[in-house]
Design a protein around this motif. Sequence first.
Motif, PDB file in Angstrom:
ATOM      1  N   ARG A 196      34.902  29.584  37.866  1.00 54.54           N
ATOM      2  CA  ARG A 196      36.129  29.779  37.610  1.00 54.54           C
ATOM      3  C   ARG A 196      37.063  29.974  39.056  1.00 54.54           C
ATOM      4  O   ARG A 196      36.552  30.573  39.873  1.00 54.54           O
ATOM      5  CB  ARG A 196      36.727  31.026  36.793  1.00 54.54           C
ATOM      6  N   HIS A 213      40.774  31.264  40.666  1.00 56.25           N
ATOM      7  CA  HIS A 213      41.994  31.872  40.439  1.00 56.25           C
ATOM      8  C   HIS A 213      43.015  31.682  41.569  1.00 56.25           C
ATOM      9  O   HIS A 213      42.753  32.260  42.669  1.00 56.25           O
ATOM     10  CB  HIS A 213      41.891  33.287  40.265  1.00 56.25           C
ATOM     11  N   LEU A 254      46.187  32.270  43.793  1.00 55.09           N
ATOM     12  CA  LEU A 254      47.116  33.709  43.912  1.00 55.09           C
ATOM     13  C   LEU A 254      48.058  33.334  45.249  1.00 55.09           C
ATOM     14  O   LEU A 254      47.649  32.690  45.937  1.00 55.09           O
ATOM     15  CB  LEU A 254      46.058  34.879  44.085  1.00 55.09           C
ATOM     16  N   ASP A 307      40.768  43.997  42.246  1.00 54.73           N
ATOM     17  CA  ASP A 307      41.784  44.694  41.379  1.00 54.73           C
ATOM     18  C   ASP A 307      42.070  43.672  40.319  1.00 54.73           C
ATOM     19  O   ASP A 307      43.080  42.611  40.955  1.00 54.73           O
ATOM     20  CB  ASP A 307      42.766  45.149  42.037  1.00 54.73           C
ATOM     21  N   TRP A 308      42.061  43.529  39.155  1.00 53.50           N
ATOM     22  CA  TRP A 308      42.364  42.364  38.190  1.00 53.50           C
ATOM     23  C   TRP A 308      43.655  42.351  37.848  1.00 53.50           C
ATOM     24  O   TRP A 308      44.402  41.392  37.553  1.00 53.50           O
ATOM     25  CB  TRP A 308      41.404  42.330  37.195  1.00 53.50           C
ATOM     26  N   ALA A 309      44.151  43.552  37.945  1.00 54.53           N
ATOM     27  CA  ALA A 309      45.716  43.859  37.467  1.00 54.53           C
ATOM     28  C   ALA A 309      46.508  43.182  38.574  1.00 54.53           C
ATOM     29  O   ALA A 309      47.501  42.197  38.353  1.00 54.53           O
ATOM     30  CB  ALA A 309      46.240  45.214  37.455  1.00 54.53           C
ATOM     31  N   VAL A 363      45.266  40.488  40.544  1.00 56.82           N
ATOM     32  CA  VAL A 363      44.980  38.968  40.300  1.00 56.82           C
ATOM     33  C   VAL A 363      45.811  38.540  39.151  1.00 56.82           C
ATOM     34  O   VAL A 363      46.568  37.441  39.622  1.00 56.82           O
ATOM     35  CB  VAL A 363      43.465  38.866  39.884  1.00 56.82           C
ATOM     36  N   GLU A 364      46.185  39.262  38.233  1.00 53.53           N
ATOM     37  CA  GLU A 364      47.221  38.793  37.200  1.00 53.53           C
ATOM     38  C   GLU A 364      48.589  38.783  37.793  1.00 53.53           C
ATOM     39  O   GLU A 364      49.516  38.010  37.429  1.00 53.53           O
ATOM     40  CB  GLU A 364      47.053  39.538  35.753  1.00 53.53           C
ATOM     41  N   ARG A 365      48.934  39.843  38.404  1.00 45.20           N
ATOM     42  CA  ARG A 365      50.080  39.839  39.061  1.00 45.20           C
ATOM     43  C   ARG A 365      50.558  38.645  39.950  1.00 45.20           C
ATOM     44  O   ARG A 365      51.869  38.156  40.044  1.00 45.20           O
ATOM     45  CB  ARG A 365      50.278  41.141  39.711  1.00 45.20           C
ATOM     46  N   TYR A 366      49.640  38.415  40.786  1.00 43.09           N
ATOM     47  CA  TYR A 366      49.915  37.317  41.794  1.00 43.09           C
ATOM     48  C   TYR A 366      49.301  35.987  41.339  1.00 43.09           C
ATOM     49  O   TYR A 366      49.315  34.971  42.248  1.00 43.09           O
ATOM     50  CB  TYR A 366      49.286  37.871  43.360  1.00 43.09           C
ATOM     51  N   ARG A 367      49.107  35.569  40.356  1.00 47.72           N
ATOM     52  CA  ARG A 367      48.445  34.449  39.690  1.00 47.72           C
ATOM     53  C   ARG A 367      49.512  33.340  39.839  1.00 47.72           C
ATOM     54  O   ARG A 367      50.462  33.514  39.356  1.00 47.72           O
ATOM     55  CB  ARG A 367      47.810  34.569  38.691  1.00 47.72           C
ATOM     56  N   ARG A 402      51.240  30.481  38.271  1.00 50.19           N
ATOM     57  CA  ARG A 402      51.341  29.855  37.087  1.00 50.19           C
ATOM     58  C   ARG A 402      51.445  28.293  36.781  1.00 50.19           C
ATOM     59  O   ARG A 402      52.243  27.969  37.563  1.00 50.19           O
ATOM     60  CB  ARG A 402      52.376  30.688  36.241  1.00 50.19           C
TER      61      ARG A 402
END
Length: 383
Positions: free
Chosen positions: A7, A9, A11, A373-375, A377-381, A383
């Motif tokens: 996968r 990601h 960022l 820190d997966w939070a 990762v989601e914050r700076y993904r 889109r």
Amino acid sequence: MKITAVRAHALSFPLDQALWTAQEALKDSSMVLVEVQTGDGITGYGIVHGASLKAIADWVERFGELIHGDDPLAHEIIWNKLFNLTTPRPRAMFGVGGAVPPVPRGARPQVMAAIGGIDIALWDLKGKAAGMPVYKLLGGERRPVFTYCTGGYYPRDATIESAAQEMAGFVAKGYRAVKLKTGGFSVEEEIERVAAVREAIGREILLMLDMNAAYGLNDCIRFARGVEPYHITWLEEPLHWYLQPKDYVQLAAATRIPLSHGEREIHRYTVRDFIECGAIKYLQFDSTRAAGFTESLRVAQLAEQHGVFVVPHHCPEIHGHLVVALPEVGYCVESHASDTRDPLPHHVFPERVTFRDGFIHLNDKPGFGLAIDWAAVERYRVR
């Protein structure tokens, strides 16, 4: 052990203001975080930089399909399998026997970045499978790694005085070496700028200069001779992007300051030519930009054979493992004194490395020791 999923990601963390090198504007801190999972429950993580993030991430996932089911510990086999896709093969253009057509020439930078991200993840996975840090897999030992701090970028309001103050600030934080971006002003202004920085940091602190390929040969000789009195450790990427090893040989003959190169190269074959021509003393190949840790090892071993110091560009949490495994030529890594210039790693990898008294200190966790820190990762993904 088999690869079950790959996968990517993408960022990005926007900077408060754009910072220029002599070459380009840096508007964000970005990376592609690569995940390689196995059926045994072990996951390796890789880091890769470049543009566009989406194109690199797409190639990572496309390559992931090709290595699904492969042995993740066979990193050399996987590296060559992917690298060979960049060249023609008999009847591959027709997909005969399931052959994958050669990747387009225009996509090579993104393809090499994708290979690099996967390869770094495989090394992380290999360390975790062995239960030891990567540096120990390589026969190295845990020791402090000398580091320098990079600054002197060009915001819109950049002045000679602001660069000097910034560099002095790094020294106040404990750095014993600093690197100044140069080449954005005239040759005469840049010489004055270097003089101001040297006065601000004192004589004992190492001072490197990074030109980001700002100069032709004659201007670079003029600049080099102008800054020689200020005790410069190296001139980094001094010449225009299209100039070749022969031009570096001429520059090296014209200045007492050692030359550094390798950051913009994407494989060992061009690096080989720069090393073997004898012009460079410091090698800055960046495994997180192209080709991965496996290729870094290859070029580092060649550098060692020619007495060239290994000083990888960027990403100390990865490249520190390489430097400590090279007792003769592993010299230093690049870092940043705060999270304002390159904030993303500080948020995504909260336990990556520690800085103390001019050195970084790797942890003793398996692989590259990266906790995610997966939070973040989601914050700076992207889109």
